[in-house]
Design a protein around this motif. Structure first.
Motif, short mmCIF file in Angstrom:
data_model
loop_
_atom_site.label_atom_id
_atom_site.label_comp_id
_atom_site.label_asym_id
_atom_site.label_seq_id
_atom_site.Cartn_x
_atom_site.Cartn_y
_atom_site.Cartn_z
N ALA A 145 10.24 -1.11 -31.39
CA ALA A 145 9.47 -1.99 -30.51
C ALA A 145 10.30 -2.36 -29.30
O ALA A 145 10.73 -3.49 -29.15
CB ALA A 145 9.05 -3.25 -31.28
N PRO A 146 10.55 -1.38 -28.41
CA PRO A 146 11.42 -1.67 -27.27
C PRO A 146 10.75 -2.62 -26.29
O PRO A 146 9.54 -2.61 -26.14
CB PRO A 146 11.64 -0.30 -26.63
N LEU A 147 11.56 -3.42 -25.66
CA LEU A 147 11.08 -4.33 -24.63
C LEU A 147 11.08 -3.55 -23.31
O LEU A 147 11.98 -2.77 -23.05
CB LEU A 147 12.07 -5.49 -24.55
N ARG A 148 10.06 -3.79 -22.49
CA ARG A 148 10.06 -3.13 -21.18
C ARG A 148 11.18 -3.75 -20.32
O ARG A 148 11.36 -4.96 -20.31
CB ARG A 148 8.72 -3.32 -20.48
N LEU A 175 24.83 -11.43 -24.69
CA LEU A 175 24.98 -10.85 -26.03
C LEU A 175 23.61 -10.82 -26.70
O LEU A 175 22.88 -11.81 -26.65
CB LEU A 175 25.96 -11.71 -26.84
N ASP A 176 23.27 -9.68 -27.29
CA ASP A 176 22.00 -9.55 -28.02
C ASP A 176 22.31 -9.15 -29.46
O ASP A 176 22.76 -8.02 -29.72
CB ASP A 176 21.12 -8.49 -27.34
N PRO A 177 22.11 -10.06 -30.43
CA PRO A 177 22.47 -9.75 -31.82
C PRO A 177 21.48 -8.83 -32.53
O PRO A 177 21.74 -8.41 -33.66
CB PRO A 177 22.49 -11.14 -32.48
N MET A 178 20.34 -8.51 -31.89
CA MET A 178 19.35 -7.58 -32.48
C MET A 178 18.85 -6.68 -31.36
O MET A 178 17.69 -6.72 -30.97
CB MET A 178 18.17 -8.38 -33.05
N CYS A 179 19.75 -5.83 -30.84
CA CYS A 179 19.54 -5.23 -29.52
C CYS A 179 18.63 -4.03 -29.48
O CYS A 179 18.23 -3.59 -28.41
CB CYS A 179 20.90 -4.86 -28.92
N GLY A 180 18.27 -3.44 -30.64
CA GLY A 180 17.42 -2.25 -30.61
C GLY A 180 17.98 -1.21 -29.67
O GLY A 180 19.16 -0.83 -29.77
N SER A 181 17.18 -0.78 -28.68
CA SER A 181 17.63 0.25 -27.75
C SER A 181 18.54 -0.29 -26.64
O SER A 181 18.90 0.44 -25.73
CB SER A 181 16.43 0.97 -27.15
N GLY A 182 18.86 -1.60 -26.70
CA GLY A 182 19.88 -2.14 -25.79
C GLY A 182 19.34 -2.67 -24.47
O GLY A 182 20.11 -2.87 -23.52
N THR A 183 18.03 -2.94 -24.40
CA THR A 183 17.43 -3.29 -23.11
C THR A 183 18.11 -4.49 -22.44
O THR A 183 18.43 -4.43 -21.25
CB THR A 183 15.93 -3.58 -23.30
N ARG A 217 3.78 -5.60 -36.01
CA ARG A 217 4.37 -4.32 -35.63
C ARG A 217 5.49 -3.91 -36.58
O ARG A 217 5.54 -2.78 -37.03
CB ARG A 217 4.91 -4.36 -34.20
N ILE A 218 6.41 -4.84 -36.82
CA ILE A 218 7.47 -4.53 -37.77
C ILE A 218 7.75 -5.76 -38.62
O ILE A 218 7.78 -6.87 -38.11
CB ILE A 218 8.79 -4.06 -37.10
N GLY A 219 7.95 -5.53 -39.87
CA GLY A 219 8.36 -6.64 -40.74
C GLY A 219 7.20 -7.39 -41.34
O GLY A 219 6.06 -7.23 -40.96
N GLY A 226 12.81 -16.17 -43.08
CA GLY A 226 14.20 -16.22 -43.53
C GLY A 226 15.14 -15.67 -42.46
O GLY A 226 16.20 -16.24 -42.17
N LEU A 227 14.72 -14.56 -41.84
CA LEU A 227 15.56 -13.91 -40.82
C LEU A 227 15.75 -14.84 -39.62
O LEU A 227 16.87 -15.01 -39.11
CB LEU A 227 14.91 -12.59 -40.40
N TYR A 228 14.66 -15.45 -39.14
CA TYR A 228 14.77 -16.35 -37.99
C TYR A 228 15.62 -17.58 -38.36
O TYR A 228 16.38 -18.07 -37.53
CB TYR A 228 13.38 -16.80 -37.51
#
Ligand SMILES: C[S@@+](CC[C@H](N)C(=O)[O-])C[C@H]1O[C@@H](n2cnc3c(N)ncnc32)[C@H](O)[C@@H]1O
Length: 369
Positions: free
Chosen positions: A168-171, A191-199, A303-305, A312-314
Motif C-alpha cells: 500500500a504505497p503512499l503517493r 524517520l519512518d518506522p514502517m517505511c514500506g517502499s520508503g516514500t 487493505r492490509i491487516g 495492538g500494533l498502533y
C-alpha cells in the motif's frame, strides 16, 4: 503570453499546495476546489511540472469561447489555432465535461472538438488506450468552453524512481504535502518506522538535498508545439544539489520492503543520506543527533491487516515513540481515527480526510513529544 495554469491536487490539500507553489516563487497562487491556480507562460508550466512536489498534474488553459449548441462548438473549435499548441504528428485525446450548459452531451462535445483538431491540423486521434497521446480537456460550464491541455502526461507522483512498491504505497505527491503540513523544510532528520517502499524518507531526503521531483522523468509538454528543448534542458539542469549531514531512516519488518526502499533510494540518488533496515517497530531505538520528525503510515483498513490486531500494533507504536523519540514530532497517516487514537499520542486537531487509493486518509500530527 500569460495564461491560467492549474495544478491539481486531492480535495482538502489545496491550501497546502498553494503554500508550496507560492514558496517556489510562482507569484500569486489561488487555492480553488481541487487545485491551485497561477498565471504564467510555458516556462512556468515546465517549471511547475519539474519543481512542485505536491501537484498531481499541471494543466495549461489554452483558450475559451462561448458555444450554445453543437454546431457552434464545431465551428468555433475549427477556428481555434490548435497549431500554436499542438503538433500535427502527436495524437490527441479530447475529454469534455458539461455543467449548467445547453450542450449537455459530453461525448458529442468531445467528438466535435477532436474532429476539429484532426481535420484542421491533421493530428491523428489517439487509439484506445494509446500511450503518449496529448490530452485536451474541454470544460463546458454556463455555455463557456474552457480548453486546457494536460502538460504532465503520467501523473506527477510518478517521479521515475519508485519502480518497486509494497502493498500500500503512499503517493509521493501526498507524502510531500503531508511533510509540508508537519512543517518539514529539509533542515531536520526524518524517520519512518514502517517505511514500506520508503516514500517518506526518500521524499524528505530529496527536499533536504534540493533535488527537483521531476528531474528524471518525461512530460507531455515535451510533445507540444510550444516546447523549447534548450530552455528546458537548462531549467532541468538547475542548481547543483546541496550537501546534507542529515540522515533519513526507514525501517520495516518486511525484508522485501526494506530492499525495495533501498533500491528506490539508490535510483533517486539519495542513497548516501538514507538508511533502511529490517526491524520491527518494537525494536526502534532513538537515533543519535538532534531530534526531527517521525513520519509513519502504519497498515490500516481493509487493505492490509485485521483491525483488532491493528489496535495492538498502533498501541505499541505509540508506546515506543513516547519512550524513544522524546523531542521528535510525529506525523501519522491513517484512514482510521480510532486506530490513530489507540497510539495514545498527544495529537493536534487532525487534518482533512484526503482520498487515497479508494480510502480517505488523515494526517495526525503532534508537537515535539
Ligand atoms: C501502509 S504500509 C507503508 C507504506 C509506505 N508509506 C510506502 O509508501 O510504501 C505499512 C508498512 O508497515 C509495515 N509493518 C507492519 N507491521 C510492522 C511492524 N510491527 N514493524 C515494522 N513494520 C511493520 C508493513 O510491512 C508495511 O510495509
Amino acid at each position: 503570453m500569460a495564461f491560467a495554469i492549474f495544478l491539481a491536487t486531492a480535495p482538502g490539500l489545496e491550501a497546502t499546495l498553494a503554500g508550496e507553489v507560492s514558496a517556489l516563487g510562482f507569484g500569486p497562487a489561488e487555492a480553488v476546489p481541487g487545485g491551485v491556480e497561477i498565471t504564467g507562460g510555458w516556462p512556468e508550466v515546465w517549471r511547475a511540472n519539474l519543481s512542485v512536489r505536491g501537484a498531481n498534474r499541471v494543466l495549461a488553459r489554452i483558450g475559451e469561447f462561448r458555444a450554445m449548441h453543437l454546431a457552434q462548438l464545431d465551428k468555433r473549435a475549427r477556428k481555434f489555432d490548435w497549431g500554436s499548441v499542438l503538433r500535427a504528428d502527436v495524437p490527441v485525446r479530447v475529454e469534455a465535461t458539461c455543467r449548467r450548459s445547453k450542450i449537455y452531451h459530453a461525448g458529442a462535445a468531445s467528438q466535435r472538438i477532436a474532429r476539429a483538431i484532426t481535420e484542421t491540423l491533421g493530428t491523428p486521434e489517439a487509439v484506445e488506450g494509446g500511450e503518449g497521446a496529448i490530452r485536451v480537456m474541454a470544460r463546458i460550464e454556463d455555455d463557456l468552453v474552457s480548453l486546457s491541455v494536460d502538460t504532465s502526461g503520467a501523473p506527477l507522483h510518478r517521479r521515475g524512481h519508485k519502480l518497486a512498491t509494497g502493498k500500500a504505497p503512499l503517493r509521493e505527491t501526498l507524502a510531500a504535502l503531508f511533510l509540508r503540513q508537519c512543517g518539514y523544510d529539509g533542515t531536520e532528520p526524518v524517520l519512518d518506522p514502517m517505511c514500506g517502499s520508503g516514500t517518506f524518507p526518500i521524499e524528505a531526503a530529496e527536499i533536504a538535498l534540493g533535488l527537483a521531483p521531476g528531474r528524471d522523468r518525461r512530460f507531455a509538454f515535451e510533445d507540444l508545439a510550444t516546447f523549447d528543448a534548450s530552455v528546458w534542458l537548462a531549467m532541468r539542469a538547475g542548481p547543483a544539489p546541496r550537501d546534507t549531514d542529515l540522515r533519513f531512516a526507514g525501517f520495516d519488518r518486511d525484508a522485501g520492503a526494506v530492499r525495495m526502499a533501498a533500491d528506490n533510494a539508490a535510483r533517486a540518488g539519495v542513497a548516501e543520506c538514507t538508511a533502511f533496515a529490517c526491524q520491527p517497530v518494537s525494536a526502534l531505538a532513538r537515533p543519535g543527533g538532534a531530534p526531527g520528525l517521525v513520519m509513519v503510515n502504519p497498515p490500516y483498513g481493509a487493505r492490509i491487516g485485521n483491525r483488532k490486531l491493528l489496535f495492538g500494533l498502533y498501541g505499541s507504536l505509540g508506546e515506543v515513540l513516547r519512550r524513544e523519540m522524546r523531542g521528535w514530532r510525529v506525523g501519522l497517516v491513517t484512514s482510521d481515527g480510532g486506530l490513530a487514537k489507540a497510539t495514545g499520542l498527544p495529537f493536534l486537531p487532525p487534518g482533512p480526510p484526503v482520498a487515497h487509493g479508494g480510502l480517505k486518509v488523515t494526517l495526525w500530527r503532534t508537537d515535539p513529544l
